[in-house]
Write a protein that holds these residues in place. Sequence first.
Motif, PDB file in Angstrom:
ATOM      1  N   ILE A 242      42.388  29.427  21.513  1.00 59.49           N
ATOM      2  CA  ILE A 242      43.378  29.832  20.511  1.00 59.49           C
ATOM      3  C   ILE A 242      44.776  29.639  21.074  1.00 59.49           C
ATOM      4  N   TRP A 243      45.560  28.792  20.400  1.00 60.34           N
ATOM      5  CA  TRP A 243      46.924  28.487  20.841  1.00 60.34           C
ATOM      6  C   TRP A 243      47.951  28.803  19.770  1.00 60.34           C
ATOM      7  N   SER A 244      47.484  29.174  18.599  1.00 57.69           N
ATOM      8  CA  SER A 244      48.369  29.510  17.492  1.00 57.69           C
ATOM      9  C   SER A 244      47.775  30.710  16.768  1.00 57.69           C
ATOM     10  N   VAL A 245      48.602  31.391  15.995  1.00 61.74           N
ATOM     11  CA  VAL A 245      48.132  32.531  15.213  1.00 61.74           C
ATOM     12  C   VAL A 245      48.652  32.401  13.783  1.00 61.74           C
ATOM     13  N   PRO A 246      47.946  33.037  12.823  1.00 60.42           N
ATOM     14  CA  PRO A 246      46.763  33.873  13.012  1.00 60.42           C
ATOM     15  C   PRO A 246      45.502  33.041  13.192  1.00 60.42           C
ATOM     16  N   ARG A 247      44.568  33.584  13.943  1.00 56.84           N
ATOM     17  CA  ARG A 247      43.247  33.023  14.103  1.00 56.84           C
ATOM     18  C   ARG A 247      42.233  34.166  14.038  1.00 56.84           C
ATOM     19  N   VAL A 248      41.063  33.857  13.515  1.00 56.57           N
ATOM     20  CA  VAL A 248      40.012  34.854  13.368  1.00 56.57           C
ATOM     21  C   VAL A 248      38.796  34.376  14.155  1.00 56.57           C
ATOM     22  N   GLU A 249      38.260  35.254  15.007  1.00 52.14           N
ATOM     23  CA  GLU A 249      37.131  34.877  15.865  1.00 52.14           C
ATOM     24  C   GLU A 249      35.951  35.812  15.629  1.00 52.14           C
ATOM     25  N   TYR A 250      34.776  35.193  15.510  1.00 52.80           N
ATOM     26  CA  TYR A 250      33.531  35.969  15.475  1.00 52.80           C
ATOM     27  C   TYR A 250      32.434  35.157  16.127  1.00 52.80           C
ATOM     28  N   ASP A 251      31.762  35.755  17.082  1.00 55.73           N
ATOM     29  CA  ASP A 251      30.619  35.139  17.756  1.00 55.73           C
ATOM     30  C   ASP A 251      30.965  33.749  18.300  1.00 55.73           C
ATOM     31  N   GLY A 252      32.200  33.618  18.820  1.00 52.41           N
ATOM     32  CA  GLY A 252      32.622  32.369  19.443  1.00 52.41           C
ATOM     33  C   GLY A 252      33.228  31.353  18.496  1.00 52.41           C
ATOM     34  N   ALA A 253      33.066  31.532  17.190  1.00 54.60           N
ATOM     35  CA  ALA A 253      33.649  30.603  16.213  1.00 54.60           C
ATOM     36  C   ALA A 253      35.038  31.083  15.817  1.00 54.60           C
ATOM     37  N   VAL A 254      35.969  30.136  15.656  1.00 58.02           N
ATOM     38  CA  VAL A 254      37.357  30.462  15.346  1.00 58.02           C
ATOM     39  C   VAL A 254      37.764  29.780  14.046  1.00 58.02           C
ATOM     40  N   THR A 255      38.413  30.533  13.156  1.00 62.15           N
ATOM     41  CA  THR A 255      38.935  29.954  11.919  1.00 62.15           C
ATOM     42  C   THR A 255      40.431  30.217  11.818  1.00 62.15           C
ATOM     43  N   ALA A 256      41.094  29.404  10.997  1.00 65.64           N
ATOM     44  CA  ALA A 256      42.528  29.540  10.743  1.00 65.64           C
ATOM     45  C   ALA A 256      42.703  29.998   9.297  1.00 65.64           C
ATOM     46  N   PRO A 257      42.907  31.288   9.055  1.00 58.75           N
ATOM     47  CA  PRO A 257      42.870  31.810   7.685  1.00 58.75           C
ATOM     48  C   PRO A 257      43.951  31.285   6.763  1.00 58.75           C
TER      49      PRO A 257
END
Length: 274
Positions: A242-257
């Motif tokens: 993760i280098w930018s925000v916002p980011r959402v992480e669950y169980d190792g997976a990252v999304t950009a909302p």
Amino acid sequence: MPDQTSRRRFVAALATGSAVSTTGCASLVNAADGARASKRPETTTDSHSPPPDTTPTERRTDQSPSSPTDTGWSADDVEITRPELSFGSVAVPDDTASPTMGEATATVTVYGNWKCPYTREFVLTQLPGLADDFVRPGDVSVRFRALAYRGGDPFLGADAPQSARAGLAVWETDPEAFWTYFATVFVNQPQERYEWGTPDLLARFAAAAGVDDPTAVRRAAAGEAYESRLRQTVASATEHGIWSVPRVEYDGAVTAPTLDPANTREQFETAAEH
């Protein structure tokens, strides 16, 4: 629980802050630095490699230069309005180091920054619905981690760590008031180019949110409190690419909302199924 009229007001409130698009706050840093004439596109892939071409210039986190009309701006002049946005009815655990809403086993982590307008966009337009649909029913917990540093430097201004410390102080001293404080800050968030995260304004936000001890918030913001936790958040974000925000992480997976809200909602659905 906010109604549709209130939700529209939350969206309208965005117009009072920074211009919001669908990238992330790392793009603000790069734009302010003037390192490149064109923007690199953001992606929603879960890359665990550092951002490309990270030169010393790109890693600076100076604010955008103020225009002549900005010279009279002062954090002392910020008017604080009561947010219609409320997370007050969610359960709050008392044994977690990071601010958390909900007591479900499945925990989704939101990486944000108190000064980031894109984090603000997510908080005002998406998080209320996600809380209604997944947190209040008891299916998912949400943890908030403020990314105060990037590339070893304060992320979005020297006051970013102060703002992060203030948030942790609220969580430590009065966790029941944290999510009201969270909403109060993001609804009233000044533009990111200003160094508004002063101990006095952060204490005023705490007082407006009904925090028991705003003085403790001021002390935390003015000192070096919670530094190890801030660095742990940086390490965790780096681990997840993760280098930018916002980011959402669950169980190792990252999304950009703010890039793909549907993908983030699917992430919450996945968490709710476990």
